[in-house]
Write an enzyme that holds these catalytic residues in place. Structure first.
Site, PDB file in Angstrom:
ATOM      1  N   GLY A  72       0.819  -1.211   0.000  1.00  0.00           N
ATOM      2  CA  GLY A  72       0.000   0.000   0.000  1.00  0.00           C
ATOM      3  C   GLY A  72       0.849   1.256   0.000  1.00  0.00           C
ATOM      4  O   GLY A  72       0.515   2.249  -0.660  1.00  0.00           O
ATOM      5  N   THR A  73       1.941   1.213   0.729  1.00  0.00           N
ATOM      6  CA  THR A  73       2.818   2.383   0.808  1.00  0.00           C
ATOM      7  C   THR A  73       3.397   2.727  -0.562  1.00  0.00           C
ATOM      8  O   THR A  73       3.428   3.903  -0.953  1.00  0.00           O
ATOM      9  CB  THR A  73       3.966   2.106   1.811  1.00  0.00           C
ATOM     10  OG1 THR A  73       3.391   1.783   3.081  1.00  0.00           O
ATOM     11  CG2 THR A  73       4.881   3.307   1.950  1.00  0.00           C
ATOM     12  N   ASN A 151      -7.638   4.186   9.294  1.00  0.00           N
ATOM     13  CA  ASN A 151      -7.158   2.953   9.903  1.00  0.00           C
ATOM     14  C   ASN A 151      -7.310   2.938  11.423  1.00  0.00           C
ATOM     15  O   ASN A 151      -7.453   1.889  12.018  1.00  0.00           O
ATOM     16  CB  ASN A 151      -5.695   2.704   9.514  1.00  0.00           C
ATOM     17  CG  ASN A 151      -4.845   3.945   9.633  1.00  0.00           C
ATOM     18  OD1 ASN A 151      -5.076   4.943   8.945  1.00  0.00           O
ATOM     19  ND2 ASN A 151      -3.862   3.898  10.513  1.00  0.00           N
ATOM     20  N   GLN A 179      -7.879   0.448   3.862  1.00  0.00           N
ATOM     21  CA  GLN A 179      -8.790  -0.089   4.888  1.00  0.00           C
ATOM     22  C   GLN A 179     -10.203  -0.306   4.357  1.00  0.00           C
ATOM     23  O   GLN A 179     -10.975  -1.056   4.953  1.00  0.00           O
ATOM     24  CB  GLN A 179      -8.839   0.839   6.109  1.00  0.00           C
ATOM     25  CG  GLN A 179      -7.556   0.883   6.910  1.00  0.00           C
ATOM     26  CD  GLN A 179      -7.185  -0.449   7.562  1.00  0.00           C
ATOM     27  OE1 GLN A 179      -8.006  -1.368   7.691  1.00  0.00           O
ATOM     28  NE2 GLN A 179      -5.937  -0.576   7.968  1.00  0.00           N
ATOM     29  N   SER A 199      -3.905  -2.732  -0.380  1.00  0.00           N
ATOM     30  CA  SER A 199      -2.796  -3.568   0.086  1.00  0.00           C
ATOM     31  C   SER A 199      -3.298  -4.971   0.386  1.00  0.00           C
ATOM     32  O   SER A 199      -4.339  -5.138   1.036  1.00  0.00           O
ATOM     33  CB  SER A 199      -2.193  -2.956   1.349  1.00  0.00           C
ATOM     34  OG  SER A 199      -1.251  -3.840   1.913  1.00  0.00           O
ATOM     35  N   GLY A 200      -2.554  -5.978  -0.075  1.00  0.00           N
ATOM     36  CA  GLY A 200      -2.989  -7.369   0.085  1.00  0.00           C
ATOM     37  C   GLY A 200      -3.169  -7.794   1.528  1.00  0.00           C
ATOM     38  O   GLY A 200      -4.180  -8.416   1.881  1.00  0.00           O
ATOM     39  N   HIS A 201      -2.215  -7.441   2.397  1.00  0.00           N
ATOM     40  CA  HIS A 201      -2.239  -8.035   3.739  1.00  0.00           C
ATOM     41  C   HIS A 201      -3.307  -7.465   4.651  1.00  0.00           C
ATOM     42  O   HIS A 201      -3.488  -7.937   5.768  1.00  0.00           O
ATOM     43  CB  HIS A 201      -0.845  -7.957   4.397  1.00  0.00           C
ATOM     44  CG  HIS A 201      -0.427  -6.617   4.890  1.00  0.00           C
ATOM     45  ND1 HIS A 201      -0.474  -6.279   6.216  1.00  0.00           N
ATOM     46  CD2 HIS A 201       0.064  -5.531   4.249  1.00  0.00           C
ATOM     47  CE1 HIS A 201      -0.018  -5.047   6.375  1.00  0.00           C
ATOM     48  NE2 HIS A 201       0.311  -4.569   5.193  1.00  0.00           N
ATOM     49  N   THR A 237      10.321  -7.767 -11.668  1.00  0.00           N
ATOM     50  CA  THR A 237       9.621  -9.040 -11.851  1.00  0.00           C
ATOM     51  C   THR A 237       8.477  -9.149 -10.852  1.00  0.00           C
ATOM     52  O   THR A 237       8.626  -8.843  -9.677  1.00  0.00           O
ATOM     53  CB  THR A 237      10.611 -10.211 -11.693  1.00  0.00           C
ATOM     54  OG1 THR A 237      11.631 -10.058 -12.675  1.00  0.00           O
ATOM     55  CG2 THR A 237       9.914 -11.557 -11.880  1.00  0.00           C
ATOM     56  N   CYS A 325       2.434   3.269  14.133  1.00  0.00           N
ATOM     57  CA  CYS A 325       3.536   3.983  13.500  1.00  0.00           C
ATOM     58  C   CYS A 325       4.084   5.094  14.373  1.00  0.00           C
ATOM     59  O   CYS A 325       5.133   5.637  14.094  1.00  0.00           O
ATOM     60  CB  CYS A 325       3.080   4.510  12.159  1.00  0.00           C
ATOM     61  SG  CYS A 325       2.427   3.171  11.161  1.00  0.00           S
TER      62      CYS A 325
HETATM   63  C1  LIG Z   1      -1.670  -0.501   6.260  1.00  0.00           C
HETATM   64  C2  LIG Z   1      -2.015   0.760   5.572  1.00  0.00           C
HETATM   65  C3  LIG Z   1      -1.173   1.296   4.583  1.00  0.00           C
HETATM   66  C4  LIG Z   1       0.159   0.698   4.235  1.00  0.00           C
HETATM   67  O1  LIG Z   1       0.037  -0.527   3.557  1.00  0.00           O
HETATM   68  P1  LIG Z   1       1.341  -1.474   3.472  1.00  0.00           P
HETATM   69  O2  LIG Z   1       0.943  -2.537   2.499  1.00  0.00           O
HETATM   70  O3  LIG Z   1       1.551  -2.005   4.849  1.00  0.00           O
HETATM   71  O4  LIG Z   1       2.451  -0.638   2.985  1.00  0.00           O
HETATM   72  C5  LIG Z   1      -1.559   2.461   3.968  1.00  0.00           C
HETATM   73  N1  LIG Z   1      -2.717   3.064   4.272  1.00  0.00           N
HETATM   74  C6  LIG Z   1      -3.557   2.576   5.202  1.00  0.00           C
HETATM   75  C7  LIG Z   1      -4.847   3.291   5.478  1.00  0.00           C
HETATM   76  C8  LIG Z   1      -3.234   1.406   5.889  1.00  0.00           C
HETATM   77  O5  LIG Z   1      -4.062   0.953   6.821  1.00  0.00           O
END
Ligand SMILES: *Cc1c(COP(=O)(O)O)cnc(C)c1O
Length: 390
Positions: A72-73, A151, A179, A199-201, A237, A325
């Site tokens: 996501g970053t 978040n 989110q 973001s996947g996780h 890649t 953070c």
């Molecule tokens: C977790 C998060 C990110 C960052 O995502 P990563 O994949 O961990 O870099 C960015 N924005 C929000 C709102 C998030 O909750």
């Protein structure tokens, strides 16, 4: 560690069993490079395209508008830098005071590089004033970036309306939807959003894979340069197994959207009501605003959020102060400060974030444990008179 009660899904999520199963083949057998000319690599390319189509269905856009990234970053940074580089004469960014550090700290850095940044305020419920947004946009503005859902508090921003206002002015609009994706419906086709990050996780796919949506026709400048992957828009890649996982997770998230709105939000509401009934002197942050179905930010007066987390951790309960953070600093999070949560409450803030893998029994367990934890901490707090009210 024995049992884990995982209520920290806004920090990261468990990879779904179906996602893991879908990924395995790409680590062991289908390990070809999707850019290779041989058929062994070519079949991997076809699976990548299938994953792209699945993500596009979750977001309501077309597969060509999806760029896979590492997180996501990276998606957030790519969106901002793309706009600044595509419109080099424009040196102004509009964002909010409550963004994730992926946008917030990037903007702080860009200010040092000579860009001007306007941080839009939110009210005590974490909500934006759209008129303030309209006034903030100038001919110098390169991009407006407003998160879809916060978040820390789960507060949902009116990004579709914001995007219309920004589009009217001919300025690019980006939203950090990390989110929001998988928790509330997203339909990009019907919106004026130009760029969007996920973001996947955060949605039961693995760590290390993300997406940047770029609306067709949007001026775009790549962040990473090198090979021709992702149609020349993101070199390197591909994280094939991560992308396959995110494709599967997107398909599941779309199918589970109803369950988020009913099952997960019901669990969250049980937790919220239970805490309000059992513990005096607490407040629910963002309670008057539209919130994500899974998020509960609660402030306990006269106690330290970190102390609560440590004691909860002894019972196997995982939550967060909501500001992973900024942990280590004594300042309350910039989000709670922006919402003007009183100091004595802001320090005692805990974020519970649930998922479809949580149960009623787990909520009942937390409701059993937490009142005792808060009482213990308030009994030793020099400021507290909260317990004598009980
Ligand atoms: C977790 C998060 C990110 C960052 O995502 P990563 O994949 O961990 O870099 C960015 N924005 C929000 C709102 C998030 O909750």
């Amino acid at each position: 560690m024995n049992r884990v009660i995982y209520f920290d899904n806004n920090a990261t999520t468990r990879v779904s069993p179906e996602v893991k199963e879908a990924m395995d083949l790409f680590l062991t057998e289908l390990y070809g490079n999707p850019s290779s000319l041989h058929q062994f690599g070519g079949q991997v390319k076809r699976h990548l395209d299938e994953a792209r189509a699945r993500v596009a269905r979750l977001l309501g856009c077309s597969p060509e508008e999806i760029i896979f990234t590492s997180c996501g970053t990276e998606s957030d940074s790519t969106a901002i830098y793309s706009a600044l580089n595509a419109y080099p004469g424009k040196k102004h960014i509009v964002t909010t005071t409550v963004e994730h550090p992926a946008i917030y700290n990037l903007c702080k850095y860009l200010e040092k590089q000579g860009y001007r940044v306007t941080y839009l305020n939110v009210d005590e419920n974490g909500q934006l004033d759209l008129e303030e947004l309209e006034r903030a946009i100038t001919p110098e503005t390169a991009i407006v970036s407003i998160m879809w859902a916060n978040n820390e508090t789960g507060v949902v921003m009116p990004v579709e309306k914001a995007a219309e206002i920004v589009h009217e002015k001919g300025v690019l609009f980006h939203t950090d939807a990390v989110q929001a994706a998988g928790k509330i419906p997203i339909n990009l086709q019907a919106s004026r959003i130009d760029l969007l990050s996920i973001s996947g996780h955060k949605l039961h796919a693995p760590k290390g894979v993300g997406v940047l949506y770029v609306r067709q026709g949007t001026r775009f400048v790549p962040f990473l340069r090198g090979g021709h992957q992702e149609n020349g828009r993101r070199a390197g890649t591909e994280n094939v197994q991560g992308i396959i996982g995110l494709g599967k997770a997107s398909e599941l998230a779309l199918a589970n959207l109803g369950k988020e709105q009913s099952y997960v939000s019901n669990l969250r509401d049980q937790l919220e009501k239970g805490l309000l009934a059992r513990i005096p002197n607490i407040r629910i942050n963002g309670a008057q605003a539209e919130r994500l179905p899974n998020t509960l930010s609660v402030s306990f007066e006269f106690v330290e959020g970190e102390s609560i987390l440590l004691l909860l951790s002894d019972y196997g309960i995982c939550a967060s102060t909501g500001s992973a953070c900024s942990s280590g600093s004594l300042e309350p999070s910039h989000v709670l400060q922006a919402m003007k949560i009183p100091f004595t409450f802001a320090h005692g803030t805990v974020r519970f974030s649930l998922s479809i893998f949580n149960t009623e029994e787990e909520v009942a367990y937390v409701l059993d444990i937490l009142p005792g934890v808060i009482k213990r901490l308030r009994d030793i707090s020099p400021f507290s008179t909260a317990n004598s009210a009980h």
